[in-house]
Design a protein around this motif. Structure first.
Motif, short mmCIF file in Angstrom:
data_model
loop_
_atom_site.label_atom_id
_atom_site.label_comp_id
_atom_site.label_asym_id
_atom_site.label_seq_id
_atom_site.Cartn_x
_atom_site.Cartn_y
_atom_site.Cartn_z
N LEU A 45 0.82 -1.21 0.00
CA LEU A 45 0.00 0.00 0.00
C LEU A 45 0.86 1.26 0.00
N HIS A 46 1.88 1.30 0.87
CA HIS A 46 2.74 2.49 0.89
C HIS A 46 3.41 2.72 -0.45
N ALA A 47 3.88 1.65 -1.04
CA ALA A 47 4.56 1.77 -2.34
C ALA A 47 3.60 2.26 -3.41
N LYS A 48 2.36 1.75 -3.40
CA LYS A 48 1.37 2.19 -4.39
C LYS A 48 1.09 3.67 -4.25
N ILE A 49 0.92 4.11 -3.01
CA ILE A 49 0.63 5.53 -2.77
C ILE A 49 1.78 6.38 -3.30
N TRP A 50 3.03 6.02 -2.93
CA TRP A 50 4.18 6.81 -3.37
C TRP A 50 4.40 6.70 -4.86
N HIS A 51 4.14 5.54 -5.44
CA HIS A 51 4.30 5.36 -6.87
C HIS A 51 3.34 6.28 -7.63
N ASN A 52 2.10 6.41 -7.15
CA ASN A 52 1.12 7.26 -7.81
C ASN A 52 1.41 8.74 -7.61
N VAL A 53 1.90 9.12 -6.44
CA VAL A 53 2.17 10.52 -6.15
C VAL A 53 3.41 11.01 -6.88
N ALA A 54 4.43 10.16 -6.94
CA ALA A 54 5.73 10.60 -7.44
C ALA A 54 5.77 10.81 -8.94
N GLY A 55 5.03 10.00 -9.69
CA GLY A 55 5.08 10.12 -11.14
C GLY A 55 6.47 9.78 -11.64
N PRO A 56 6.93 10.41 -12.74
CA PRO A 56 8.26 10.11 -13.26
C PRO A 56 9.33 10.68 -12.33
N GLY A 57 10.52 10.18 -12.45
CA GLY A 57 11.60 10.65 -11.59
C GLY A 57 11.79 9.71 -10.41
N TYR A 58 12.28 10.26 -9.32
CA TYR A 58 12.59 9.47 -8.15
C TYR A 58 11.64 9.82 -7.01
N ASP A 59 11.27 8.79 -6.25
CA ASP A 59 10.42 9.02 -5.09
C ASP A 59 11.25 9.61 -3.95
N VAL A 60 12.44 9.05 -3.75
CA VAL A 60 13.27 9.39 -2.60
C VAL A 60 14.69 9.67 -3.07
N PHE A 61 15.26 10.77 -2.59
CA PHE A 61 16.67 11.06 -2.84
C PHE A 61 17.43 10.74 -1.56
N ILE A 62 18.42 9.84 -1.65
CA ILE A 62 19.21 9.45 -0.47
C ILE A 62 20.50 10.25 -0.46
N ASN A 63 20.60 11.14 0.51
CA ASN A 63 21.75 12.03 0.70
C ASN A 63 22.60 11.44 1.82
N HIS A 64 23.89 11.16 1.54
CA HIS A 64 24.72 10.48 2.53
C HIS A 64 26.20 10.71 2.23
N ARG A 65 27.02 10.44 3.24
CA ARG A 65 28.48 10.49 3.09
C ARG A 65 28.95 9.07 2.77
N THR A 66 29.38 8.85 1.56
CA THR A 66 29.72 7.51 1.07
C THR A 66 30.67 6.75 1.98
N VAL A 67 31.74 7.37 2.40
CA VAL A 67 32.75 6.65 3.18
C VAL A 67 32.23 6.17 4.52
N ASP A 68 31.20 6.82 5.04
CA ASP A 68 30.64 6.44 6.34
C ASP A 68 29.50 5.43 6.24
N THR A 69 28.75 5.46 5.16
CA THR A 69 27.44 4.79 5.19
C THR A 69 27.09 3.87 4.02
N ARG A 70 27.83 3.90 2.94
CA ARG A 70 27.41 3.19 1.73
C ARG A 70 27.17 1.71 1.94
N HIS A 71 28.03 1.04 2.67
CA HIS A 71 27.91 -0.41 2.81
C HIS A 71 27.11 -0.82 4.04
N THR A 72 26.47 0.13 4.68
CA THR A 72 25.71 -0.18 5.89
C THR A 72 24.28 0.31 5.74
#
Length: 160
Positions: A3-30
């Motif tokens: 249900l959550h995915a359907k809601i976000w899929h319909n709202v977001a349209g083309p493009g990305y639903d979520v942008f993940i902002n992070h420091r690669t060296v600290d968090t990429r593999h975790t």
């Protein structure tokens, strides 16, 4: 698709639903990999630099476009986050675009987040001011703590 995915899929349209902002060296593999996989499994379309950027992409143009087109930004703050020009640029663009931001505090407390002039030597005073304003805004948003010394179940990252 849940249900959550359907809601976000319909709202977001083309493009990305979520942008993940992070420091690669600290968090990429975790935590970031867990988050990306969880969101993808839920039917969301997250932007993660390592998964999305392709050879030949113009780095800042592609990232800026993804941020402008997303519905939600997840900022994964970590001990070295504020040392990265790219992290701070992305966060300031999320804040400036009035995107909903969900902070995750990975081995760091909000009060520990500070932009040091010396950490980003090639930065203009204008950028430093913009970055400081973005950090202060993010610190005032209710976020999710994440302690890497403890085990978490992926449902911790239910953002929607």
């Amino acid at each position: 698709m849940g249900l959550h995915a359907k809601i976000w899929h319909n709202v977001a349209g083309p493009g990305y639903d979520v942008f993940i902002n992070h420091r690669t060296v600290d968090t990429r593999h975790t935590v970031v990999r867990l988050l990306y996989d969880h969101l993808t499994h839920q039917g969301c379309k997250p932007f993660l630099d390592a998964e999305t950027l392709k050879p030949g992409d113009r780095l800042l143009d592609t990232i800026d476009k993804a941020i402008r087109g997303c519905k939600v930004g997840v900022a994964v703050f970590s001990p070295r986050y504020c040392e990265s020009y790219f992290c701070l640029h992305e966060l300031s663009l999320l804040v400036g675009s009035k995107k909903r931001i969900v902070p995750i505090f990975y081995d760091v407390k909000p009060l520990q987040l500070r932009v040091e002039d010396s950490a980003i030597l090639s930065c203009s005073q204008k950028d430093l001011k913009r970055f400081n304003l973005a950090i202060e805004e993010a610190k005032s948003i209710v976020g999710l703590p994440f302690d890497s010394s403890k085990e978490y179940i992926i449902s911790t990252f239910c953002l929607f």
